[in-house]
Write a protein that holds these residues in place. Structure first.
Motif, short mmCIF file in Angstrom:
data_model
loop_
_atom_site.label_atom_id
_atom_site.label_comp_id
_atom_site.label_asym_id
_atom_site.label_seq_id
_atom_site.Cartn_x
_atom_site.Cartn_y
_atom_site.Cartn_z
N UNK A 26 96.61 -20.23 -8.41
CA UNK A 26 96.04 -20.32 -7.06
C UNK A 26 96.83 -21.33 -6.22
N UNK A 27 97.22 -22.43 -6.84
CA UNK A 27 97.98 -23.45 -6.11
C UNK A 27 99.32 -22.89 -5.63
N UNK A 28 99.88 -21.98 -6.42
CA UNK A 28 101.16 -21.38 -6.03
C UNK A 28 100.95 -20.27 -4.99
N UNK B 265 92.42 -17.98 -5.16
CA UNK B 265 91.57 -19.16 -5.01
C UNK B 265 90.15 -18.84 -5.48
N UNK B 266 89.68 -17.66 -5.12
CA UNK B 266 88.32 -17.27 -5.54
C UNK B 266 88.24 -17.18 -7.06
N UNK B 267 89.30 -16.66 -7.68
CA UNK B 267 89.28 -16.53 -9.14
C UNK B 267 89.18 -17.90 -9.80
N UNK C 216 95.36 -29.35 -9.92
CA UNK C 216 96.12 -28.24 -9.33
C UNK C 216 95.41 -27.77 -8.05
N UNK C 217 94.09 -27.64 -8.13
CA UNK C 217 93.33 -27.20 -6.95
C UNK C 217 93.33 -28.27 -5.86
N UNK C 218 93.30 -29.50 -6.27
CA UNK C 218 93.33 -30.59 -5.28
C UNK C 218 94.59 -30.49 -4.41
N UNK C 219 95.67 -29.99 -4.99
CA UNK C 219 96.92 -29.93 -4.23
C UNK C 219 96.87 -28.89 -3.11
N UNK C 220 95.85 -28.02 -3.12
CA UNK C 220 95.67 -27.07 -2.00
C UNK C 220 94.27 -27.23 -1.41
N UNK D 28 84.13 -25.37 -2.83
CA UNK D 28 85.15 -25.56 -3.87
C UNK D 28 85.80 -26.92 -3.75
N UNK D 29 86.17 -27.31 -2.55
CA UNK D 29 86.81 -28.61 -2.34
C UNK D 29 85.86 -29.73 -2.75
#
Ligand code: 9MR
Length: 743
Positions: free
Chosen positions: A522-524, A531-533, A564-568, A576-577
């Motif tokens: 997701x980050x890529x 992102x949902x996944x 990894x998610x924090x980076x986006x 989610x955030x």
């Protein structure tokens, strides 16, 4: 009082049986009741131990000769009185036992040291050990196979026996019994004194860092009515001596099994000495010196040496041993067809194996830092393998990713490791290690960690090298497709036909690795679907982290998925955030609460054990704190990270600096060093105290029974405490980068 109770050990109660001040030289017997059968430390799986009335029988269950040594260790964990004493036991050997090495039966070892015969009153040895060609001393079998009583010396000052071990000699039909195993002692008044143990950082304190000293007290029992409440210390610095009154602790630390005080200072730059007084009879004063710096030079040097270490464990053409491991161009697919080129990458550790799970973990720590806090890594690195125009840290990690990508098979599955069947000897140089490397089977944890590292690597490389970025992205996509097609855990066996093929890195749960792969993807991709996944898993992963106290190491990667998610962050849903932030913050917070409570200023419960690679676990927490402070701005976590640092430089009961520098570790378990292929480079961090799993470590006899924080030995053989490894080296280097950048 004739036992020293200042270093209180777990089994102190046992010796209290002998309470009244006995007349000196009165003989006492302390039977050694070991709870478990001895362990077959070298896993030769040939002799069988059996409990018999009053002792132990060890006999051969195989056919024919067993012309080999095996190593057996009994954990006795027994406190002993001060004074002359010996270990005593009766040996009988069955008539069918035919020794193959002269008449050698066994080599006795007490607490990791070869034992010597006890001396009789007249100074003559009670038994003669027969010395083998390699210098080992053996108990022998009498010609008529008569029973023998063996007595072995235990030094007067040893007030504990932890292990009794022995190496067996070759035989046909090995069969012996050991009975009436006991310590015979002549207790004496213990009039020795023990120095106070003030410990601090050999690095000194960089400007802006909290200054901590921990004093481990002798001659002081917390809670005893006779004990003082305070002690007077003297601190001498640039302005002369100053008296400091310290409140004494009210409880023992379980991690060190001692009474300790934490002292925090806020001193001007300069050189200081802290003098700690004796407390009552049995203790002696001691001093500790330290420096408060007015700059970051020492810290910056620490960081640069930490990063420089990666060069020395880089294999293949761009590393220090370009002519070594040429067999890596044709690693054999284990139980399969053909060969693959797996050259390059970092050697995992002190061995020459390469392991996908740990390799991806170490690379991912760097990549996540680059994605969340790239400014921190904007510094030079030397020596550097594969120097280009990109930031140096990217060269470091690309060397590893270029190897990792080769670990993937055509169907997308990733081989768990590439290793030799047997461990190479410790003194073998890289170019002498020519044994075949095997690509061991595919696992789902390796494939998922690979997918994550490749996706993050693609993202980091996009601005610098579009071709490589695409190659890594495609590799990640293929690995994810394999994971979809293989939804259940796929794991390698711990051994194949009794051979280990290197370290295991096995796992019984791949759900965290699968989450990390989704999060990195997701980050890529940054698409709503990807992102949902990843977000769909968030709640479960948070619960898992929570329940495990944020367990984070090569086998638990949920927190890396969060990073990894924090980076986006800006592209996540609001919910989610919020979940990602609260998970990352909560980990930082919980560790910091633990640190505040800990008498050794460590982010762990005082009663918790120290795992293999504890320094890596601690450095990973340091990294997390610093990165969270960096992205969130909450400086109390940067302070937590700074407060932890001195632990690695000697603020521990051993006063041990765990880094390979002039003040620190000199004998790490590291083949290129032990074999003389290189002089010890600075900047490696050793595994550290290990109280949980000493799995066959040949030096364990010397550390078993010690308090957890003392379970370390700077010995080349101690792979369970003194090995270097890329996972803890990565955490250590990144933590160091943050510490410098934070000032
Ligand atoms: O770091 C690993 C540790 O968590 C495990 O408990 C241990 C035993 O399985 O293995 C450690 O990793 C070693 C690996 O198996 C082989 N290369 C050296 C690694 C560091 O000691």
């Amino acid at each position: 009082m004739f036992f020293n109770f200042t270093r209180v050990h777990g089994l102190a109660a046992v010796v209290m049986l002998i309470t009244a001040p006995a007349l000196a030289q009165e003989r006492v017997e302390i039977p050694l009741d070991f709870a478990d059968l001895p362990a077959d430390l070298w896993s030769k799986d040939r002799l069988t131990p059996e409990r018999i009335e009053g002792g132990l029988r060890l006999y051969d269950v195989g056919e024919g000769a067993f012309n080999d040594a095996s190593f057996w260790q009994i954990t006795v964990a027994q406190d002993l009185p001060y004074g002359r004493k010996m270990l005593s036991f009766d040996v009988t050997v069955a008539p069918d036992h035919q020794p193959l090495w002269g008449t050698h039966l066994l080599q006795p070892i007490i607490d990791g040291q070869e034992a010597s015969p006890a001396l009789g009153e007249d100074g003559t040895p009670s038994v003669t050990l027969s010395i083998a060609e390699d210098g080992k001393g053996f108990i022998t079998i009498p010609q008529d196979y008569s029973d023998q009583t063996i007595t072995l010396d235990i030094p007067k000052s040893e007030t504990r026996i932890s292990t009794f071990a022995f190496m067996t000699a070759g035989a046909i039909g090995y069969d012996m019994t050991l009975t009436d195993i006991k310590v015979v002692a002549w207790p004496e008044d213990d009039t020795r004194t023990f120095a106070q143990n003030p410990v601090t950082s050999s690095l000194g304190f960089p400007t802006g860092h909290p200054q901590s000293i921990i004093v481990e007290w002798s001659g002081f029992e917390p809670g005893s009515p006779d004990s003082p409440d305070t002690a007077d210390l003297t601190l001498t610095g640039p302005d002369g001596p100053e008296n400091i009154v310290v409140a004494l602790p009210r409880r023992l630390s379980a991690a060190s099994e001692s009474a300790v005080s934490r002292l925090m200072f806020d001193l001007e730059p300069g050189d200081y000495t802290l003098a700690v007084p004796a407390l009552g009879a049995g203790s002696a004063p001691a001093e500790v010196a330290f420096t408060v710096w007015d700059d970051l030079a020492a810290l910056t040097q620490m960081r640069d040496e930490a990063w420089g270490a990666f060069y020395w464990i880089t294999s293949g053409p761009i590393g220090p041993f370009p002519d070594a491991h040429l067999q890596d161009t044709a690693a054999r697919v284990f139980r399969g067809e053909g060969t693959r080129d797996i050259t390059g990458g970092w050697y995992d550790a002190g061995d020459y194996g390469k392991y996908s799970v740990n390799g991806a973990w170490a690379a991912a720590l760097m990549l996540l830092t680059g994605l969340n806090a790239s400014e921190t890594l904007d510094h030079g690195i030397t020596p550097l393998a594969g120097d280009t125009d990109r930031p140096d840290w990217i060269d470091v990690v690309v060397a590893q990713l270029d190897w990792l990508v080769k670990m993937q098979g055509p169907d997308g599955g990733v081989n768990h490791k590439v290793t030799t069947r047997d461990w190479p000897r410790l003194d073998i140089r890289p170019e002498e290690d020519t044994a075949v490397k095997f690509l061991m089977p595919v696992s789902s944890t390796a494939t998922a960690d690979f997918a994550a590292a490749m996706a993050l690597g693609a993202k980091v490389l996009q601005p610098y090298d579009a071709d490589r970025a695409t190659q890594f992205e495609n590799a990640a996509a293929l690995a994810l497709a394999w994971l979809d097609a293989n939804p259940d855990l796929v794991m390698i066996e711990p051994t194949y036909d009794g051979y280990q093929y290197g370290g295991p890195y096995t796992d019984d749960d791949d759900s965290d690795e699968r989450f990390f792969a989704l999060a990195a993807w997701a980050a890529l991709q940054q698409s709503p679907e990807t992102i949902a996944a990843a977000e769909a898993e968030l709640q479960t992963r948070r619960d898992v982290l929570n329940a495990s106290d944020n367990d984070t190491y090569w086998g638990k990667v949920d927190l890396l998925g969060m990073w990894a998610l924090k980076s986006i962050e800006s592209q996540l849903t609001e919910d989610g955030a919020a979940q990602v932030n609260s998970t990352l913050r909560s980990a930082a917070h919980k560790w910091s609460v633990l640190q505040q409570r800990s008498q050794w200023l460590l982010p762990m419960e005082d009663t918790q054990g120290f795992p293999w690679g504890s320094n890596g676990a601690l450095a990973t927490i340091g990294w997390h704190w610093m990165m969270w402070a960096h992205v969130d701005g909450d400086q109390k976590y940067a302070d937590a990270g700074r407060t932890l640092l001195p632990y690695f430089h000697g603020r521990n009961p051993l006063g041990q600096t765990y880094v390979t520098n002039a003040a620190g570790v000199r004998n790490p378990h590291l083949r290129p060093h032990v074999s003389g292929a290189f002089d010890l480079p600075p900047g490696f961090i050793a595994g550290g105290a290990n109280s949980i799993d000493l799995a066959g470590d040949p030096t364990s006899g010397a550390i078993l029974g010690q308090p957890p924080l003392r379970m370390f030995v700077d010995h080349k053989d101690s792979y369970a405490t003194n090995e270097v490894a890329i996972n803890w080296q990565a955490a250590w280097s990144l933590y160091a980068s943050f510490l410098v950048a934070a000032e």
